[in-house]
Design an enzyme around this catalytic site. Structure first.
Site, PDB file in Angstrom:
ATOM      1  N   TYR A   1       0.826  -1.203   0.000  1.00  0.00           N
ATOM      2  CA  TYR A   1       0.000   0.000   0.000  1.00  0.00           C
ATOM      3  C   TYR A   1       0.862   1.255   0.000  1.00  0.00           C
ATOM      4  O   TYR A   1       0.710   2.143  -0.822  1.00  0.00           O
ATOM      5  CB  TYR A   1      -0.906   0.037   1.237  1.00  0.00           C
ATOM      6  CG  TYR A   1      -1.863  -1.120   1.400  1.00  0.00           C
ATOM      7  CD1 TYR A   1      -2.506  -1.686   0.307  1.00  0.00           C
ATOM      8  CD2 TYR A   1      -2.150  -1.636   2.659  1.00  0.00           C
ATOM      9  CE1 TYR A   1      -3.394  -2.739   0.464  1.00  0.00           C
ATOM     10  CE2 TYR A   1      -3.047  -2.688   2.828  1.00  0.00           C
ATOM     11  CZ  TYR A   1      -3.659  -3.237   1.718  1.00  0.00           C
ATOM     12  OH  TYR A   1      -4.527  -4.268   1.882  1.00  0.00           O
TER      13      TYR A   1
ATOM     14  N   GLU B   1      -6.476  -6.718   9.372  1.00  0.00           N
ATOM     15  CA  GLU B   1      -5.091  -6.759   9.843  1.00  0.00           C
ATOM     16  C   GLU B   1      -4.973  -6.141  11.234  1.00  0.00           C
ATOM     17  O   GLU B   1      -4.275  -6.671  12.108  1.00  0.00           O
ATOM     18  CB  GLU B   1      -4.199  -6.014   8.850  1.00  0.00           C
ATOM     19  CG  GLU B   1      -2.732  -5.993   9.244  1.00  0.00           C
ATOM     20  CD  GLU B   1      -1.867  -5.232   8.246  1.00  0.00           C
ATOM     21  OE1 GLU B   1      -0.712  -4.934   8.582  1.00  0.00           O
ATOM     22  OE2 GLU B   1      -2.356  -4.929   7.127  1.00  0.00           O
TER      23      GLU B   1
END
Length: 390
Positions: free
Chosen positions: A128, A243
């Site tokens: 990301y 996560e």
């Protein structure tokens, strides 16, 4: 929320405990310490193979995709027992990427990607962050252009932990350059053996490796874009929510605190048992309270998932609280251990195998891994407290 486990959940906990008692050996623990707790050594891989064989790699996944169909509370129990035993951690492949594919992927994509993930044949790193985007995922510049039946990916990712051992990258890319920045991002699976990919190591303070990854006109099949084109920002947020829930587990902290208490019971300083030093007693009691609060936050997140919700603010609360608690417990614990507590894990004289020193040096990475704590506090303020963006 129920605070007591059901008889079935208690039986599951005993099954997991029996497994780790036999599978988590002293040799495996020593390998984990030597590798910075990354769990990529041969004994750690053998341990994961045992999980594959038992079908425990996807304990919460639906049975039709090869999982056990366990509840989120049962997954919480599993993760907590694994961490308390010091077992190699479950990877982001099954904690974050897999659950997201389950929710957004087409039936063809689920059938293609999920079975090999459960067999341990695929390992994902998560891409990301970028050097120029900071904490703003929507500002990413890595882009993908469609050329016939292939996407051509160009750009750079930072803090791409695991990319040097993974088989695939879960990459956020800009596919709609003219769309509003939150709307023009897509999620794509990029095999890491493709031509044009360069992986460069970035070493953290604690010796754990992360990476910078460069994509130079990397060609990816068209069907490797997962979910709806242009919705990648929201898919990444979903994956990060999963996560953060796992980052918020306190199983490892419970184990380290138990080991610290054993040390305190046995040690003497200036001729006095540490158990009679008032500030040490207060510090241990305070840590007990803080760790239990973290555990209850984790249980709340699991309970919410079982109610059909995807925790957002609650996942951020767990992530901030536990990552900050990691640093606090390590700091207080090292003070109790004295100067020897500053010895690194590779020093044979380090008490508790240097685990508190290791935890202290990994704390900065944990504060921004999975989304920086500053941004998580904004999420809590806006989604949890209803405060305005400005």
């Amino acid at each position: 929320m129920r605070y007591d486990f059901s008889p079935e959940q208690l039986a599951w906990r005993e099954e997991v405990r029996a497994f780790v008692r036999s599978a988590v050996t002293p040799a495996l623990l020593a390998e984990m310490r030597a590798a910075g707790n990354e769990g990529n050594g041969p004994l750690a891989r053998d341990f994961h193979k045992k999980l594959f064989a038992k079908g425990w790699w996807g304990i919460g996944w639906p049975k039709e995709f090869g999982g056990l169909g366990k509840s989120a509370i049962e997954q919480f129990i599993f993760v907590e027992e694994m961490e308390m035993a010091g077992a190699p951690a479950m990877s982001l492949t099954v904690r974050s990427v897999g659950p997201t594919i389950l929710r957004i992927g087409s039936e063809e994509q689920k059938a293609r990607w999920l079975p090999p993930i459960l067999r341990g044949e695929l390992e994902f790193a998560v891409a990301y962050s970028e050097a120029e985007a900071g904490t703003d995922l929507a500002a990413l510049r890595t882009h993908a252009e469609l050329d016939g039946d292939e996407w051509v990916v160009t750009g750079q990712k930072m803090w791409n932990t695991g990319a040097h051992t993974a088989t695939h990258d879960w990459v956020a890319v800009r596919t709609e350059p003219d769309a509003p920045k939150h709307k023009g991002i897509s999620m794509m699976i990029v095999p890491l053996d493709r031509p044009g990919i360069t992986v460069q190591p970035l070493w953290t303070w604690s010796g754990i490796r992360t990476n910078a990854v460069f994509f130079d006109n990397v060609r990816v099949p068209r069907d490797h874009l997962i979910g709806e084109r242009g919705m990648g920002f929201y898919y990444a947020m979903m994956a990060l929510d999963f996560e953060r829930i796992m980052i918020g587990s306190v199983g490892m902290l419970r184990r380290l605190l138990a080991e610290l208490k054993v040390f305190v019971r046995r040690a003497r300083r200036d001729g006095r048992p540490l158990t009679r030093v008032s500030w040490v007693r207060r510090a241990i009691a305070d840590l007990e309270m803080r760790v239990e609060v973290g555990r209850q936050i984790g249980l709340l997140n699991a309970w919410l998932i079982d109610q059909g919700e995807v925790p957002t603010k609650e996942g951020s609360i767990a992530k901030v609280y536990v990552s900050e608690l990691n640093a606090h417990l390590a700091s207080v614990g090292m003070e109790i251990l004295g100067l020897a507590g500053e010895l690194a894990p590779d020093d044979p004289g380090a008490p508790l195998h240097g685990r508190l020193q290791w935890l202290y040096t990994t704390a900065p990475l944990q504060r921004f891994g999975g989304g920086s704590n500053e941004v998580q506090r904004l999420i809590i303020a806006q989604r949890g407290l209803g405060l305005p963006r400005k």
